[in-house]
Design a protein around this motif. Structure first.
Motif, PDB file in Angstrom:
ATOM      1  N   ARG A  71       0.828  -1.212   0.000  1.00 33.60           N
ATOM      2  CA  ARG A  71       0.000   0.000   0.000  1.00 33.60           C
ATOM      3  C   ARG A  71       0.862   1.261   0.000  1.00 33.60           C
ATOM      4  N   TRP A  72       2.010   1.200   0.681  1.00 37.62           N
ATOM      5  CA  TRP A  72       2.877   2.394   0.688  1.00 37.62           C
ATOM      6  C   TRP A  72       3.664   2.516  -0.612  1.00 37.62           C
ATOM      7  N   VAL A  73       3.982   1.386  -1.229  1.00 44.36           N
ATOM      8  CA  VAL A  73       4.648   1.426  -2.538  1.00 44.36           C
ATOM      9  C   VAL A  73       3.717   2.048  -3.574  1.00 44.36           C
ATOM     10  N   ILE A  74       2.440   1.613  -3.545  1.00 46.31           N
ATOM     11  CA  ILE A  74       1.459   2.168  -4.485  1.00 46.31           C
ATOM     12  C   ILE A  74       1.314   3.682  -4.279  1.00 46.31           C
ATOM     13  N   LEU A  75       1.249   4.079  -3.001  1.00 47.52           N
ATOM     14  CA  LEU A  75       1.133   5.507  -2.706  1.00 47.52           C
ATOM     15  C   LEU A  75       2.370   6.256  -3.180  1.00 47.52           C
ATOM     16  N   GLY A  76       3.547   5.701  -2.938  1.00 47.73           N
ATOM     17  CA  GLY A  76       4.788   6.335  -3.353  1.00 47.73           C
ATOM     18  C   GLY A  76       4.889   6.477  -4.859  1.00 47.73           C
ATOM     19  N   LEU A  77       4.541   5.403  -5.572  1.00 49.92           N
ATOM     20  CA  LEU A  77       4.582   5.452  -7.038  1.00 49.92           C
ATOM     21  C   LEU A  77       3.587   6.474  -7.588  1.00 49.92           C
ATOM     22  N   SER A  78       2.425   6.569  -6.928  1.00 47.74           N
ATOM     23  CA  SER A  78       1.418   7.531  -7.365  1.00 47.74           C
ATOM     24  C   SER A  78       1.924   8.956  -7.194  1.00 47.74           C
ATOM     25  N   ILE A  79       2.612   9.202  -6.091  1.00 50.16           N
ATOM     26  CA  ILE A  79       3.167  10.542  -5.860  1.00 50.16           C
ATOM     27  C   ILE A  79       4.234  10.860  -6.915  1.00 50.16           C
ATOM     28  N   ILE A  80       5.119   9.872  -7.162  1.00 53.83           N
ATOM     29  CA  ILE A  80       6.169  10.069  -8.171  1.00 53.83           C
ATOM     30  C   ILE A  80       5.552  10.334  -9.550  1.00 53.83           C
ATOM     31  N   LEU A  81       4.509   9.536  -9.877  1.00 51.92           N
ATOM     32  CA  LEU A  81       3.830   9.705 -11.163  1.00 51.92           C
ATOM     33  C   LEU A  81       3.215  11.097 -11.278  1.00 51.92           C
ATOM     34  N   CYS A  82       2.602  11.555 -10.193  1.00 52.34           N
ATOM     35  CA  CYS A  82       1.967  12.871 -10.202  1.00 52.34           C
ATOM     36  C   CYS A  82       3.006  13.977 -10.371  1.00 52.34           C
ATOM     37  N   ILE A  83       4.134  13.857  -9.669  1.00 53.95           N
ATOM     38  CA  ILE A  83       5.204  14.859  -9.790  1.00 53.95           C
ATOM     39  C   ILE A  83       5.773  14.853 -11.201  1.00 53.95           C
ATOM     40  N   ALA A  84       6.007  13.654 -11.745  1.00 47.80           N
ATOM     41  CA  ALA A  84       6.573  13.546 -13.092  1.00 47.80           C
ATOM     42  C   ALA A  84       5.639  14.155 -14.125  1.00 47.80           C
ATOM     43  N   SER A  85       4.342  13.910 -13.961  1.00 52.46           N
ATOM     44  CA  SER A  85       3.384  14.462 -14.929  1.00 52.46           C
ATOM     45  C   SER A  85       3.320  15.979 -14.824  1.00 52.46           C
ATOM     46  N   ALA A  86       3.445  16.490 -13.593  1.00 55.42           N
ATOM     47  CA  ALA A  86       3.435  17.943 -13.413  1.00 55.42           C
ATOM     48  C   ALA A  86       4.643  18.585 -14.101  1.00 55.42           C
ATOM     49  N   ILE A  87       5.806  17.967 -13.962  1.00 56.63           N
ATOM     50  CA  ILE A  87       7.021  18.476 -14.614  1.00 56.63           C
ATOM     51  C   ILE A  87       6.864  18.432 -16.132  1.00 56.63           C
ATOM     52  N   TYR A  88       6.303  17.321 -16.611  1.00 55.92           N
ATOM     53  CA  TYR A  88       6.118  17.149 -18.049  1.00 55.92           C
ATOM     54  C   TYR A  88       5.189  18.232 -18.607  1.00 55.92           C
ATOM     55  N   VAL A  89       4.108  18.467 -17.919  1.00 57.71           N
ATOM     56  CA  VAL A  89       3.163  19.496 -18.358  1.00 57.71           C
ATOM     57  C   VAL A  89       3.818  20.866 -18.364  1.00 57.71           C
ATOM     58  N   SER A  90       4.610  21.113 -17.322  1.00 57.53           N
ATOM     59  CA  SER A  90       5.286  22.404 -17.224  1.00 57.53           C
ATOM     60  C   SER A  90       6.239  22.630 -18.383  1.00 57.53           C
TER      61      SER A  90
END
Length: 519
Positions: free
Chosen positions: A470-489
């Motif tokens: 459950r913490w791995v899933i949460l961690g990956l989701s956070i990383i994915l969200c940060i990566a997508s934000a950088i990509y959009v920027s």
């Protein structure tokens, strides 16, 4: 086009993050909790059901006897010197016979215990060993008469001299197996009218420790034969399906919801389980846990000491404390355990560490912890040796697994005593000192087998994997969200409208300005 894809990617990643947060904080724990509860509930499909119905391992039932080394001197007024002999070890098997299911999420069952002598565990001790112990049944009979009708004591004592073979003093030499299970023969054949009254009273009341002889010429007295191969109950117990926190709670015994013997609702409460099952703890241990003991018509409680590790498992450790058998001055709630009409000048409340179970057994028996552990030191002054309370040897305790509440290891210890009273009119008692005399103490307990330990280790490992996932899933989701934000920027997806004050706007083709031209 690239910016639109980037924004879509970012939106999806935010949704994934929200779902991951919900799963991590609520979803996974709820799923795990539900599975734990389902495995513990008392129903045919649960993992726990068969283990609860028939204990997968036998309990160890140990008996320690107090051999009297100076019986003749005690008869002449000396302090007793005792020698503890034991343990005589028995394997105790428990099987429940299901009678049916009742209202309010209950199951009804009978409990059958079977005892087998374990010679290997007993070492050099043998059931044929002879010991000299206090004559428990003789004193119980005589004290009952003395407390109810003192004037008849001498007449009844004459009858008891015929009832008990070779009665010359308040002690008896007996084989261990006869005292514990096989029985000591007590004679009812004779011309003494008082003897007929004694035997008639026993036939009428049918005390559990007295077994009628097959030829009806007497009885066999033993401490525990009534527990062997005999069903007790019925018990009505909560199954934990409607409310998991009520799992294992005994709500009625022998069709009674209170133990009326004590004459008080508080002392008569039936609290706790039959000691084989408790509700899951799940990191929130209760301050106290209780077990119901029908043999003494009351519930025991143990207090939380704290977290412990045992067999490489996380557990919570509970131990019986001094408040269980406390005097009413120390624990006012215990006042209803006092036996009324004890005597003309006594309120019936005993010293610290004692419980009079006369209302339960209809006999003047007194229980305590072994060697009067946690009892008043005044009791110890009666002896000249052989009584030495020790916390490590004489405490009662239980370890409950930190998540499921499964009993990992538990031991319950109890001592049976009777008053040795100076009675000048009775030849057998005319010179003895008055005091509380121990007969034996028992230890009943078990610890989970290696196989069950492995099962719990495996279950805990799975829980740790689920926790990690459950913490791995949460961690990956956070990383994915940060990566997508950088990509959009970087693709400009986060700036859909141009800045009118920017240099790009000023220098954009078609928008040239002649800065030298002044109007």
């Amino acid at each position: 086009m690239l910016g639109k894809n980037a924004k879509l990617f970012f939106g999806v990643s935010v949704i994934i993050l929200i779902v991951a947060i919900v799963l991590a904080s609520w979803g996974f724990p709820k799923i795990v909790q539900k599975q734990i509860h389902k495995s513990l509930q008392i129903q045919n499909s649960s993992v726990m059901f068969e283990k609860w119905r028939e204990l997968p391992i036998p309990l160890k039932f140990k008996v320690y006897l107090f051999n009297v080394t100076n019986a003749e001197d005690v008869n002449n007024g000396a302090k007793p010197i005792l020698n503890e002999i034991g343990p005589y070890v028995y394997k105790e098997y428990r099987v429940k016979r299901i009678l049916g299911y009742g209202e309010n999420d209950t199951i009804r069952y009978m409990l059958k215990k079977t005892f087998y002598f374990d010679q290997e565990a007993s070492g050099g001790l043998n059931e044929n060993d002879e010991v000299t112990v206090i004559n428990y049944s003789y004193l119980a009979a005589l004290l009952t008469v003395l407390d109810i009708m003192p004037a008849a004591a001498v007449i009844v004592n004459n009858a008891l001299e015929s009832f008990f073979p070779n009665l010359t003093d308040p002690f008896m030499k007996v084989k261990v197996k006869d005292l514990l299970f096989d029985g000591i023969f007590l004679n009812c054949v004779g011309e003494n009218s008082a003897l007929s009254l004694v035997c008639g009273k026993i036939r009428l009341e049918k005390p559990s420790v007295m077994r009628p002889a097959e030829d009806d010429k007497g009885f066999y007295f033993s401490m525990f034969s009534h527990l062997n191969l005999t069903e007790s109950g019925p018990y009505d117990m909560k199954r934990g399906i409607e409310n998991i926190n009520e799992l294992g709670h005994i709500v009625a015994y022998n069709n009674k919801t209170t133990m009326s013997q004590w004459g008080d609702p508080y002392c008569g409460q039936i609290n706790g389980s039959d000691s084989s099952i408790f509700p899951p703890i799940e990191g929130n241990p209760p301050a106290k846990i209780s077990t119901f003991e029908p043999e003494i018509c009351r519930s025991f409680f143990a207090s939380l000491v704290g977290p412990r590790d045992i067999f490489n498992l996380s557990a919570y450790y509970y131990e019986i404390d001094e408040m269980l058998f406390a005097s009413k001055s120390a624990n006012p709630n215990n006042k209803c355990f006092c036996k009324r009409n004890w005597s003309a000048n006594h309120d019936g409340c005993l010293l610290m560490g004692l419980l009079n179970i006369n209302p339960c057994k209809n006999a003047p028996a007194i229980v305590s912890l072994p060697h009067f552990y946690l009892a008043s030191e005044e009791i110890l002054e009666y002896f000249d040796g052989g009584i030495s309370p020790d916390r490590e040897k004489h405490r009662s305790f239980v370890y409950l697994e930190a998540t499921t509440g499964v009993v990992i290891k538990g031991v319950q210890r109890l001592q049976f005593n009777i008053e040795l009273r100076n009675v000048p009119a009775i030849p057998e008692l005319e010179n003895v000192r008055t005091g509380l005399f121990p007969l034996l103490w028992i230890e009943e307990g078990a610890e989970i087998s290696k196989n069950l330990q492995d099962e719990l280790h495996h279950a805990n490992k799975l829980l740790s994997y689920v926790e990690a996932v459950r913490w791995v899933i949460l961690g990956l989701s956070i990383i994915l969200c940060i990566a997508s934000a950088i990509y959009v920027s970087r693709t400009g997806g986060l700036n859909p409208w141009p800045n009118r004050n920017s240099v790009n706007f000023i220098l954009r083709p078609g928008n040239t300005i002649d800065i030298n031209k002044i109007r």
